[in-house]
Design a protein around this motif. Structure first.
Motif, PDB file in Angstrom:
ATOM      1  N   ASN A 165      20.771  16.993  21.969  1.00 17.73           N
ATOM      2  CA  ASN A 165      20.667  18.319  21.931  1.00 17.73           C
ATOM      3  C   ASN A 165      19.459  18.710  22.859  1.00 17.73           C
ATOM      4  O   ASN A 165      18.598  17.658  23.125  1.00 17.73           O
ATOM      5  CB  ASN A 165      20.644  18.819  20.612  1.00 17.73           C
ATOM      6  CG  ASN A 165      19.260  18.690  19.638  1.00 17.73           C
ATOM      7  OD1 ASN A 165      18.277  19.158  20.033  1.00 17.73           O
ATOM      8  ND2 ASN A 165      19.402  17.413  19.113  1.00 17.73           N
ATOM      9  N   GLN A 214      16.459  21.699  23.223  1.00 17.98           N
ATOM     10  CA  GLN A 214      15.531  22.725  22.469  1.00 17.98           C
ATOM     11  C   GLN A 214      14.657  23.366  23.644  1.00 17.98           C
ATOM     12  O   GLN A 214      14.108  22.526  24.308  1.00 17.98           O
ATOM     13  CB  GLN A 214      14.846  22.167  21.083  1.00 17.98           C
ATOM     14  CG  GLN A 214      15.715  21.743  20.067  1.00 17.98           C
ATOM     15  CD  GLN A 214      14.992  21.426  18.935  1.00 17.98           C
ATOM     16  OE1 GLN A 214      13.831  21.867  18.855  1.00 17.98           O
ATOM     17  NE2 GLN A 214      15.437  20.334  18.044  1.00 17.98           N
ATOM     18  N   TYR A 229      11.298  25.845  23.956  1.00 23.03           N
ATOM     19  CA  TYR A 229      10.089  26.494  23.110  1.00 23.03           C
ATOM     20  C   TYR A 229       9.403  27.381  24.171  1.00 23.03           C
ATOM     21  O   TYR A 229       9.295  26.982  25.312  1.00 23.03           O
ATOM     22  CB  TYR A 229       9.171  25.663  22.522  1.00 23.03           C
ATOM     23  CG  TYR A 229       9.738  24.598  21.468  1.00 23.03           C
ATOM     24  CD1 TYR A 229      10.452  23.580  21.668  1.00 23.03           C
ATOM     25  CD2 TYR A 229       9.124  24.850  20.014  1.00 23.03           C
ATOM     26  CE1 TYR A 229      11.237  22.939  20.625  1.00 23.03           C
ATOM     27  CE2 TYR A 229       9.694  24.195  18.959  1.00 23.03           C
ATOM     28  CZ  TYR A 229      11.061  23.128  19.223  1.00 23.03           C
ATOM     29  OH  TYR A 229      11.382  22.443  18.293  1.00 23.03           O
ATOM     30  N   PHE A 276       9.663  28.127  18.768  1.00 21.56           N
ATOM     31  CA  PHE A 276      11.201  27.719  18.833  1.00 21.56           C
ATOM     32  C   PHE A 276      12.028  28.934  19.224  1.00 21.56           C
ATOM     33  O   PHE A 276      11.878  30.042  18.759  1.00 21.56           O
ATOM     34  CB  PHE A 276      11.802  27.323  17.632  1.00 21.56           C
ATOM     35  CG  PHE A 276      13.288  27.082  17.725  1.00 21.56           C
ATOM     36  CD1 PHE A 276      14.085  27.957  17.194  1.00 21.56           C
ATOM     37  CD2 PHE A 276      13.829  25.795  18.271  1.00 21.56           C
ATOM     38  CE1 PHE A 276      15.528  27.524  17.221  1.00 21.56           C
ATOM     39  CE2 PHE A 276      15.046  25.457  18.337  1.00 21.56           C
ATOM     40  CZ  PHE A 276      16.046  26.331  18.081  1.00 21.56           C
ATOM     41  N   GLN A 326      18.369  26.054  20.481  1.00 20.49           N
ATOM     42  CA  GLN A 326      18.865  24.887  20.453  1.00 20.49           C
ATOM     43  C   GLN A 326      20.267  24.722  21.077  1.00 20.49           C
ATOM     44  O   GLN A 326      21.246  25.799  20.650  1.00 20.49           O
ATOM     45  CB  GLN A 326      18.693  24.208  19.099  1.00 20.49           C
ATOM     46  CG  GLN A 326      19.456  22.746  19.251  1.00 20.49           C
ATOM     47  CD  GLN A 326      19.133  22.131  17.711  1.00 20.49           C
ATOM     48  OE1 GLN A 326      18.178  21.521  17.460  1.00 20.49           O
ATOM     49  NE2 GLN A 326      20.447  22.248  16.961  1.00 20.49           N
ATOM     50  N   VAL A 361      23.847  22.208  21.980  1.00 20.43           N
ATOM     51  CA  VAL A 361      24.059  21.175  21.246  1.00 20.43           C
ATOM     52  C   VAL A 361      25.620  20.413  22.066  1.00 20.43           C
ATOM     53  O   VAL A 361      25.584  19.482  22.291  1.00 20.43           O
ATOM     54  CB  VAL A 361      24.796  21.304  19.712  1.00 20.43           C
ATOM     55  CG1 VAL A 361      25.247  19.906  19.121  1.00 20.43           C
ATOM     56  CG2 VAL A 361      23.329  21.685  18.935  1.00 20.43           C
ATOM     57  N   PHE A 391       8.660  25.385  27.558  1.00 14.51           N
ATOM     58  CA  PHE A 391       9.234  23.938  27.262  1.00 14.51           C
ATOM     59  C   PHE A 391      10.421  23.556  26.810  1.00 14.51           C
ATOM     60  O   PHE A 391      11.158  24.077  26.189  1.00 14.51           O
ATOM     61  CB  PHE A 391       8.401  23.245  26.219  1.00 14.51           C
ATOM     62  CG  PHE A 391       7.012  23.466  26.368  1.00 14.51           C
ATOM     63  CD1 PHE A 391       5.757  24.246  25.819  1.00 14.51           C
ATOM     64  CD2 PHE A 391       6.087  22.304  27.305  1.00 14.51           C
ATOM     65  CE1 PHE A 391       4.663  24.333  26.183  1.00 14.51           C
ATOM     66  CE2 PHE A 391       4.837  22.252  27.428  1.00 14.51           C
ATOM     67  CZ  PHE A 391       4.171  23.314  26.965  1.00 14.51           C
ATOM     68  N   LEU A 449      11.058  14.415  18.988  1.00 10.21           N
ATOM     69  CA  LEU A 449      11.472  15.197  20.236  1.00 10.21           C
ATOM     70  C   LEU A 449      10.618  14.456  21.479  1.00 10.21           C
ATOM     71  O   LEU A 449       9.438  14.512  21.316  1.00 10.21           O
ATOM     72  CB  LEU A 449      11.209  16.875  20.285  1.00 10.21           C
ATOM     73  CG  LEU A 449      12.099  17.328  19.177  1.00 10.21           C
ATOM     74  CD1 LEU A 449      11.839  18.741  19.180  1.00 10.21           C
ATOM     75  CD2 LEU A 449      13.778  17.204  19.759  1.00 10.21           C
TER      76      LEU A 449
END
Lengths: 113, 115
Positions: A31, A33, A35, A45, A48, A50, A88, A101
């Motif tokens: 996945n 993510q 930020y 956050f 996300q 997937v 990020f 992560l």
């Protein structure tokens, strides 16, 4: 080990212009993510992704996950001064069972009013 | 909920001194992490913990130690501080049960200056 790279490192835009940051992983990700870190703040956050090829939208932000699950992008339409910060991407290597992560180095966005 | 809290917010250390950075979370998260962020750089994982009594090294563990005696607390110990440890330190936590991933919640950070 896994490496996550982001480009560009810096981006300066005029308010109202669009912005895109790209994230590339050396390994397949289970996945990805994203930020956001405001200047002087902590990472928060955003979203996300997937599934392979997944696209998600949050108002003016569009996030994509590549078909091979090794790259991702964040696109902001019509930037505003509130979009300033560092973005990020981060992801765990595919097949890992622990919650670690690997973060990219981030893209610093500056928006000029 | 306070989320993830960190103390102190800012600290100046002399070379060779030691200190402990405190981190606590009240979300009953099983995973906790320590990162360092150097100016203009990304986050480097120092140590992480998958539960009370279990810790493991991250990418940059040298010069640091951790312990996790409770679910809530995850202190980071700096022994013999060096200028290279000047950084912003973030603690984070997550509730990880396996599968596709989890969100990490970050504390406000501790800015450390070693002179």
């Amino acid at each position: 080990g896994q490496q996550v790279m982001q480009i560009p490192q810096y981006q300066h835009v005029q308010e109202g212009e669009d912005f895109t940051t790209y994230c590339n992983s050396s390994t397949t990700l289970s996945n990805i993510q994203w930020y956001k870190q405001r200047p002087g703040g902590h990472p928060v956050f955003l979203i996300q992704l997937v599934k392979s090829g997944e696209v998600k939208k949050q108002k003016r932000l569009t996030f994509q996950f590549g078909e091979a699950k090794k790259n991702s992008s964040l696109h902001i339409t019509a930037t505003q001064t509130t979009d300033v910060g560092t973005y990020f991407c981060a992801g765990p290597p595919k097949g890992t069972s622990y919650g670690k992560l690997t973060f990219g180095q981030g893209t610093i966005l500056t928006v000029h009013p | 909920n306070a989320g993830v809290t960190q103390t102190p917010k800012f600290r100046i250390l002399k070379i060779g001194q030691s200190m402990t950075l405190q981190c606590a979370q009240d979300m009953n998260h099983n995973y906790m992490y320590w990162y360092r962020q150097d100016p203009g750089m990304g986050l480097k994982l120092i140590y992480y913990s998958v539960g009370a009594g279990i810790t493991d090294k991250g990418e940059v563990p040298n010069g640091y130690n951790v312990s996790r005696s409770t679910t809530e607390d995850f202190p980071l110990r700096l022994e013999l501080a060096a200028p290279s440890q000047t950084s912003v330190y973030f603690c984070a936590s997550s509730y990880f049960v396996g599968g596709t991933g989890e969100t990490q919640y970050f504390g406000p950070g501790t800015r450390l200056l070693v002179l």
